[in-house]
Design a protein around this motif. Structure first.
Motif, PDB file in Angstrom:
ATOM      1  N   VAL A 168       1.014  -1.142   0.034  1.00 18.50           N
ATOM      2  CA  VAL A 168      -0.059   0.052   0.028  1.00 18.50           C
ATOM      3  C   VAL A 168       0.924   1.014  -0.196  1.00 18.50           C
ATOM      4  O   VAL A 168       0.444   2.150  -0.646  1.00 18.50           O
ATOM      5  CB  VAL A 168      -1.006  -0.192   1.143  1.00 18.50           C
ATOM      6  CG1 VAL A 168      -2.101  -0.856   0.974  1.00 18.50           C
ATOM      7  CG2 VAL A 168      -0.523  -0.194   2.503  1.00 18.50           C
ATOM      8  N   ALA A 169       1.963   1.150   0.527  1.00 18.28           N
ATOM      9  CA  ALA A 169       2.778   2.283   0.576  1.00 18.28           C
ATOM     10  C   ALA A 169       4.322   1.770   0.196  1.00 18.28           C
ATOM     11  O   ALA A 169       4.815   1.006   0.758  1.00 18.28           O
ATOM     12  CB  ALA A 169       3.148   3.080   2.218  1.00 18.28           C
ATOM     13  N   LYS A 170       4.925   2.771  -0.655  1.00 12.18           N
ATOM     14  CA  LYS A 170       6.330   2.022  -1.284  1.00 12.18           C
ATOM     15  C   LYS A 170       7.292   2.915  -0.843  1.00 12.18           C
ATOM     16  O   LYS A 170       8.211   3.057  -1.578  1.00 12.18           O
ATOM     17  CB  LYS A 170       6.190   2.030  -2.852  1.00 12.18           C
ATOM     18  CG  LYS A 170       5.263   0.949  -3.492  1.00 12.18           C
ATOM     19  CD  LYS A 170       5.463   1.168  -4.677  1.00 12.18           C
ATOM     20  CE  LYS A 170       4.180   0.621  -5.417  1.00 12.18           C
ATOM     21  NZ  LYS A 170       3.901   0.597  -6.784  1.00 12.18           N
ATOM     22  N   GLY A 171       7.410   3.418   0.188  1.00 14.08           N
ATOM     23  CA  GLY A 171       8.275   4.296   0.710  1.00 14.08           C
ATOM     24  C   GLY A 171       9.601   3.350   1.116  1.00 14.08           C
ATOM     25  O   GLY A 171       9.477   2.113   1.358  1.00 14.08           O
ATOM     26  N   ARG A 172      10.756   3.748   1.277  1.00 11.39           N
ATOM     27  CA  ARG A 172      11.894   3.211   1.552  1.00 11.39           C
ATOM     28  C   ARG A 172      11.782   2.272   2.707  1.00 11.39           C
ATOM     29  O   ARG A 172      12.123   0.971   2.638  1.00 11.39           O
ATOM     30  CB  ARG A 172      13.056   3.899   1.526  1.00 11.39           C
ATOM     31  CG  ARG A 172      14.242   3.268   1.487  1.00 11.39           C
ATOM     32  CD  ARG A 172      14.807   2.767   0.173  1.00 11.39           C
ATOM     33  NE  ARG A 172      16.100   2.020   0.392  1.00 11.39           N
ATOM     34  CZ  ARG A 172      16.325   1.055  -0.347  1.00 11.39           C
ATOM     35  NH1 ARG A 172      15.323   0.533  -1.192  1.00 11.39           N
ATOM     36  NH2 ARG A 172      17.372   0.211  -0.281  1.00 11.39           N
ATOM     37  N   VAL A 173      11.313   2.955   3.954  1.00  9.00           N
ATOM     38  CA  VAL A 173      11.218   2.048   4.996  1.00  9.00           C
ATOM     39  C   VAL A 173      10.130   1.043   5.036  1.00  9.00           C
ATOM     40  O   VAL A 173      10.432  -0.101   5.533  1.00  9.00           O
ATOM     41  CB  VAL A 173      10.791   3.085   5.983  1.00  9.00           C
ATOM     42  CG1 VAL A 173      10.398   2.429   7.627  1.00  9.00           C
ATOM     43  CG2 VAL A 173      11.790   4.304   6.374  1.00  9.00           C
ATOM     44  N   SER A 174       9.048   1.117   4.247  1.00  9.96           N
ATOM     45  CA  SER A 174       7.962   0.125   4.169  1.00  9.96           C
ATOM     46  C   SER A 174       8.503  -1.096   3.304  1.00  9.96           C
ATOM     47  O   SER A 174       8.214  -2.235   3.706  1.00  9.96           O
ATOM     48  CB  SER A 174       6.744   0.491   3.497  1.00  9.96           C
ATOM     49  OG  SER A 174       6.826   0.861   2.389  1.00  9.96           O
TER      50      SER A 174
END
Length: 151
Positions: free
Chosen positions: A75-81
């Motif tokens: 759902v979220a493709k940020g580096r942390v996720s």
């Protein structure tokens, strides 16, 4: 990229078919001495052409009768996720491979289970609760005609 000659290619081809053979057996087959064969294998390992050796187990004989390929869209493709998802999914022992892919899904997983009920438990309790999981598509393996082979 490593520079390979014909003997190097023959060594790699032979080791892909049977990684347990000794340098002396392999050398005899290729017309090399055991030390020369051993040196070539070590050079190929040090150069990274041989990344490792592994044992292939028969999943069905060990009680894993179901293999499922999962396409997972986060759902979220940020580096942390991405890192959180990769770390969490890699900790699930039934997940055999985790591949970050380009396309409809973000990840492709190969999951083994004893049966469909066991797979459903793994999916509901372990995979669907991972950080960032959005859409999941499952494809059950019916048969495997060709396993990964020589390059």
């Amino acid at each position: 990229m490593i520079d390979l000659d014909d003997l190097d290619r023959k060594i790699l081809r032979s080791l892909q078919q049977d990684a347990t053979q000794s340098a002396s057996v392999l050398g005899r087959r290729l017309g090399l001495s055991q030390p020369a064969t051993w040196r070539r294998i070590k050079r190929l390992e040090q150069a990274g052409a041989i990344a490792g050796r592994r044992l292939v187990l028969n999943r069905e004989q060990l009680g894993f009768g179901v293999t499922v390929f999962l396409g997972v869209k986060l759902v979220a493709k940020g580096r942390v996720s991405l890192e959180d998802f990769e770390r969490a999914v890699s900790a699930i022992r039934e997940v055999q491979t985790v591949e970050h892919v380009l396309g409809l899904y973000d990840y492709r997983l190969r999951v083994v289970a004893t049966d469909l009920a066991d797979f459903e438990r793994i999916l509901r309790r372990r995979i669907m609760t991972l950080p960032g999981v959005g859409t999941v598509e499952a494809n059950v393996l019916l048969s495997e005609e060709r396993r990964p082979g020589p390059l």
